[in-house]
Design a protein around this motif. Structure first.
Motif, mmCIF file in Angstrom:
data_model
loop_
_atom_site.group_PDB
_atom_site.id
_atom_site.type_symbol
_atom_site.label_atom_id
_atom_site.label_comp_id
_atom_site.label_asym_id
_atom_site.label_seq_id
_atom_site.Cartn_x
_atom_site.Cartn_y
_atom_site.Cartn_z
ATOM 1 N N ILE A 100 0.820 -1.251 0.077
ATOM 2 C CA ILE A 100 -0.056 0.072 -0.132
ATOM 3 C C ILE A 100 0.756 1.050 -0.186
ATOM 4 O O ILE A 100 0.646 2.294 -0.844
ATOM 5 N N ALA A 101 1.793 1.367 0.764
ATOM 6 C CA ALA A 101 2.781 2.449 0.943
ATOM 7 C C ALA A 101 3.451 2.685 -0.438
ATOM 8 O O ALA A 101 3.783 3.774 -0.953
ATOM 9 N N HIS A 102 3.941 1.606 -1.190
ATOM 10 C CA HIS A 102 4.796 1.476 -2.231
ATOM 11 C C HIS A 102 3.597 2.305 -3.519
ATOM 12 O O HIS A 102 4.030 3.182 -4.139
ATOM 13 N N GLU A 103 2.501 1.499 -3.480
ATOM 14 C CA GLU A 103 1.538 1.939 -4.501
ATOM 15 C C GLU A 103 1.055 3.399 -4.662
ATOM 16 O O GLU A 103 1.061 4.051 -5.402
ATOM 17 N N PHE A 104 0.835 3.629 -3.364
ATOM 18 C CA PHE A 104 0.324 5.067 -3.170
ATOM 19 C C PHE A 104 1.261 6.170 -3.511
ATOM 20 O O PHE A 104 0.842 7.120 -3.955
ATOM 21 N N SER A 105 2.449 5.881 -2.890
ATOM 22 C CA SER A 105 3.386 6.950 -2.854
ATOM 23 C C SER A 105 3.790 6.808 -4.377
ATOM 24 O O SER A 105 4.347 8.028 -5.029
ATOM 25 N N LYS A 106 3.955 5.732 -5.137
ATOM 26 C CA LYS A 106 4.333 5.852 -6.408
ATOM 27 C C LYS A 106 3.492 6.645 -7.244
ATOM 28 O O LYS A 106 3.761 7.396 -8.283
ATOM 29 N N LYS A 107 2.112 6.804 -7.066
ATOM 30 C CA LYS A 107 1.392 7.581 -7.613
ATOM 31 C C LYS A 107 1.270 9.202 -7.209
ATOM 32 O O LYS A 107 1.060 10.230 -7.946
ATOM 33 N N ASN A 197 -4.651 -1.514 -8.146
ATOM 34 C CA ASN A 197 -3.038 -1.545 -8.208
ATOM 35 C C ASN A 197 -2.592 -2.552 -7.260
ATOM 36 O O ASN A 197 -1.689 -3.421 -7.059
ATOM 37 N N VAL A 198 -3.287 -2.182 -5.771
ATOM 38 C CA VAL A 198 -2.695 -2.991 -4.661
ATOM 39 C C VAL A 198 -3.161 -4.213 -4.685
ATOM 40 O O VAL A 198 -2.492 -5.434 -4.660
ATOM 41 N N ALA A 199 -4.458 -4.717 -4.773
ATOM 42 C CA ALA A 199 -4.910 -6.107 -5.145
ATOM 43 C C ALA A 199 -4.192 -6.674 -6.316
ATOM 44 O O ALA A 199 -4.285 -7.981 -6.131
ATOM 45 N N VAL A 201 -1.239 -6.591 -7.101
ATOM 46 C CA VAL A 201 0.045 -7.202 -6.780
ATOM 47 C C VAL A 201 -0.124 -8.735 -6.106
ATOM 48 O O VAL A 201 0.617 -9.540 -6.020
ATOM 49 N N PHE A 202 -1.003 -8.851 -5.122
ATOM 50 C CA PHE A 202 -1.733 -9.910 -4.637
ATOM 51 C C PHE A 202 -2.485 -10.805 -5.581
ATOM 52 O O PHE A 202 -2.616 -12.051 -4.946
ATOM 53 N N ASN A 203 -2.901 -10.421 -6.579
ATOM 54 C CA ASN A 203 -3.390 -11.331 -7.593
ATOM 55 C C ASN A 203 -4.921 -11.663 -6.998
ATOM 56 O O ASN A 203 -5.335 -12.784 -7.054
ATOM 57 N N VAL A 204 -5.633 -10.747 -6.421
ATOM 58 C CA VAL A 204 -6.942 -11.066 -5.697
ATOM 59 C C VAL A 204 -7.683 -9.906 -6.063
ATOM 60 O O VAL A 204 -7.441 -8.902 -6.586
ATOM 61 N N ASN A 205 -9.161 -10.085 -6.260
ATOM 62 C CA ASN A 205 -10.248 -9.277 -6.451
ATOM 63 C C ASN A 205 -10.032 -8.129 -5.503
ATOM 64 O O ASN A 205 -10.031 -8.251 -4.236
ATOM 65 N N PRO A 206 -9.981 -6.966 -5.855
ATOM 66 C CA PRO A 206 -10.164 -5.763 -4.897
ATOM 67 C C PRO A 206 -11.133 -5.822 -3.995
ATOM 68 O O PRO A 206 -10.778 -5.268 -2.687
ATOM 69 N N GLU A 207 -12.396 -6.188 -4.146
ATOM 70 C CA GLU A 207 -13.376 -6.209 -3.165
ATOM 71 C C GLU A 207 -13.248 -7.345 -1.923
ATOM 72 O O GLU A 207 -13.355 -7.256 -0.959
ATOM 73 N N GLU A 208 -12.688 -8.383 -2.559
ATOM 74 C CA GLU A 208 -12.183 -9.443 -1.789
ATOM 75 C C GLU A 208 -11.000 -9.312 -0.995
ATOM 76 O O GLU A 208 -11.089 -9.529 0.365
ATOM 77 N N PHE A 209 -10.210 -8.332 -1.447
ATOM 78 C CA PHE A 209 -9.069 -8.160 -0.638
ATOM 79 C C PHE A 209 -9.572 -7.227 0.551
ATOM 80 O O PHE A 209 -8.941 -7.292 1.771
ATOM 81 N N SER A 210 -10.619 -6.347 0.339
ATOM 82 C CA SER A 210 -10.898 -5.253 1.393
ATOM 83 C C SER A 210 -11.425 -6.359 2.591
ATOM 84 O O SER A 210 -11.435 -6.379 3.684
ATOM 85 N N LYS A 211 -12.343 -7.561 2.107
ATOM 86 C CA LYS A 211 -12.624 -8.562 3.030
ATOM 87 C C LYS A 211 -11.413 -9.017 3.793
ATOM 88 O O LYS A 211 -11.581 -9.321 5.053
ATOM 89 N N TYR A 212 -10.391 -9.582 3.139
ATOM 90 C CA TYR A 212 -9.277 -10.234 3.652
ATOM 91 C C TYR A 212 -8.668 -9.259 4.709
ATOM 92 O O TYR A 212 -8.420 -9.873 5.785
ATOM 93 N N ILE A 213 -8.591 -7.981 4.408
ATOM 94 C CA ILE A 213 -7.836 -6.937 5.441
ATOM 95 C C ILE A 213 -8.755 -7.039 6.634
ATOM 96 O O ILE A 213 -8.194 -6.977 7.651
ATOM 97 N N LYS A 214 -9.992 -6.899 6.286
ATOM 98 C CA LYS A 214 -11.094 -6.756 7.488
ATOM 99 C C LYS A 214 -11.022 -7.766 8.547
ATOM 100 O O LYS A 214 -10.834 -7.796 9.786
ATOM 101 N N ILE A 271 -7.459 -17.484 3.315
ATOM 102 C CA ILE A 271 -6.909 -16.360 3.007
ATOM 103 C C ILE A 271 -5.034 -16.280 3.062
ATOM 104 O O ILE A 271 -4.516 -15.682 2.183
ATOM 105 N N PHE A 272 -4.685 -17.043 3.960
ATOM 106 C CA PHE A 272 -3.353 -17.350 3.988
ATOM 107 C C PHE A 272 -2.861 -17.955 2.720
ATOM 108 O O PHE A 272 -1.645 -17.628 2.009
ATOM 109 N N SER A 273 -3.650 -19.090 2.267
ATOM 110 C CA SER A 273 -3.394 -19.722 0.960
ATOM 111 C C SER A 273 -3.333 -18.881 -0.333
ATOM 112 O O SER A 273 -2.486 -19.121 -1.241
ATOM 113 N N GLN A 274 -3.811 -17.678 -0.131
ATOM 114 C CA GLN A 274 -4.088 -16.610 -1.157
ATOM 115 C C GLN A 274 -3.103 -15.592 -1.092
ATOM 116 O O GLN A 274 -2.772 -15.188 -2.215
ATOM 117 N N LEU A 275 -2.736 -15.400 -0.002
ATOM 118 C CA LEU A 275 -1.646 -14.362 0.230
ATOM 119 C C LEU A 275 -0.201 -14.456 0.413
ATOM 120 O O LEU A 275 0.801 -13.816 0.474
#
Length: 325
Positions: A100-107, A197-199, A201-214, A271-275
């Motif tokens: 997140i820090a890399h992608e946000f700062s890159k832009k 862009n963040v999701a 990198v992890f090859n995950v759907n963005p909405e699912e990635f939000s669930k993963y973090i929560k 989630i572990f298996s996906q990340l």
């Protein structure tokens, strides 16, 4: 409502025996008292009694031949499982923060995260209620970041150095002092394209990635605060359509929905298996298998299987290695 009155260790043993728990009068009672003194009655008994209670009884009565060691085994198992999970959650947390820090700062550059326009708000003057709520959430995010910086001044060497020398702290430095919950909130307020862009990198759907973090945030809190973990249910259920070969777990379903495995302890393992890399999943499987074997030795098979299902672990759970990305 009657007040909760302090009870001595001897009285606690008497209560357990009155509820049909098998605690002999000899040295076993002394052993139980030592454990209850160290761990406390509420944590062990109230926390882990449910699988051992007779469902057919109106009063709270333990299943025949229930030993204190049965509950304490489950208590210890849950603690060990929390430590296993926390190890891998912390590794994922570090990766999420870095990406997140890399992608946000890159832009947006180095001085980027305190600017309202870098987040998900509409750039027009005719804002409706939904737009105003978005702005409010972004302002809350920025406020939390500023508070974190303020709290770490003169405490954290890196934060103090950057603020004193440059007048700002780059996001890639700031993320190290943020909680996973704060990072989750940060991600939820990023622009859709930036989330993608963040999701990606992890090859995950963005909405699912939000669930993963929560869900990882909730899981981390349970593990770090030594709270009961094995039967916790998460509000966010995984969308299995985004998980290749989820059917390998042979989890039963009803009306097109899996009966377990999508919002429980096993879902965090998914989630572990996906990340995480496959080698980490193999270590996870080995560690969990060891704990399950210990639990199985000390519990009746019906109760053992009930606990595994509560956790979402079916007979084919080790196929986690086969769904790794």
């Amino acid at each position: 409502m009657a007040n909760k009155i302090y009870t001595t260790l001897r009285q606690q043993l008497k209560i357990l025996r009155s509820k049909n728990m098998n605690i002999s009068i000899n040295g076993q009672g002394a052993k139980v008292k030592k454990i209850l003194e160290r761990e406390n009655y509420y944590s062990v008994i109230n926390g882990y009694k449910d699988p051992f209670i007779q469902t057919s009884s109106n009063n709270e009565t333990f299943i025949s031949n229930t030993q204190f060691e049965n509950l304490y085994t489950l208590f210890t198992f849950d603690r060990n499982v929390r430590l296993i999970y926390l190890k891998f959650i912390l590794k994922i947390e570090h990766q999420i923060k870095s990406v997140i820090a890399h992608e946000f700062s890159k832009k947006y550059g180095h001085d980027n995260y305190l600017k309202l326009g870098n987040f998900d708000i509409l750039d027009n003057q005719n804002c409706n209620k939904e737009d105003n709520n978005k702005i409010k959430k972004v302002l809350t995010t920025i406020g939390k970041l500023e508070t974190s910086l303020s709290n770490q001044m003169n405490k954290n060497k890196e934060i103090t150095h950057y603020m004193s020398t440059y007048g700002y702290v780059p996001l890639w430095v700031l993320v190290n002092i943020l909680t996973l919950g704060e990072i989750s909130y940060f991600y939820s307020n990023m622009k859709p394209g930036d989330k993608n862009n963040v999701a990606r990198v992890f090859n995950v759907n963005p909405e699912e990635f939000s669930k993963y973090i929560k869900n990882l945030t909730l899981s981390r809190n349970l593990c770090a605060h030594d709270e009961r973990f094995y039967d916790f249910k998460y509000r966010e259920s995984l969308s299995t359509s985004y998980i290749s070969n989820f059917s390998l777990f042979s989890i039963p379903s009803k009306n097109g929905n899996y009966l377990y495995g999508t919002n429980d302890a096993f879902s965090i393992a998914v989630i572990f298996s996906q990340l995480l890399p496959k080698k980490d999943i193999q270590i996870f499987i080995k560690s969990m298998d060891k704990e399950f074997k210990t639990l199985d030795k000390n519990l009746d098979s019906s109760i053992f299987n009930k606990i595994k299902i509560k956790m979402g672990f079916g007979n084919s759970w080790k196929k986690l290695r086969d769904i790794c990305r």
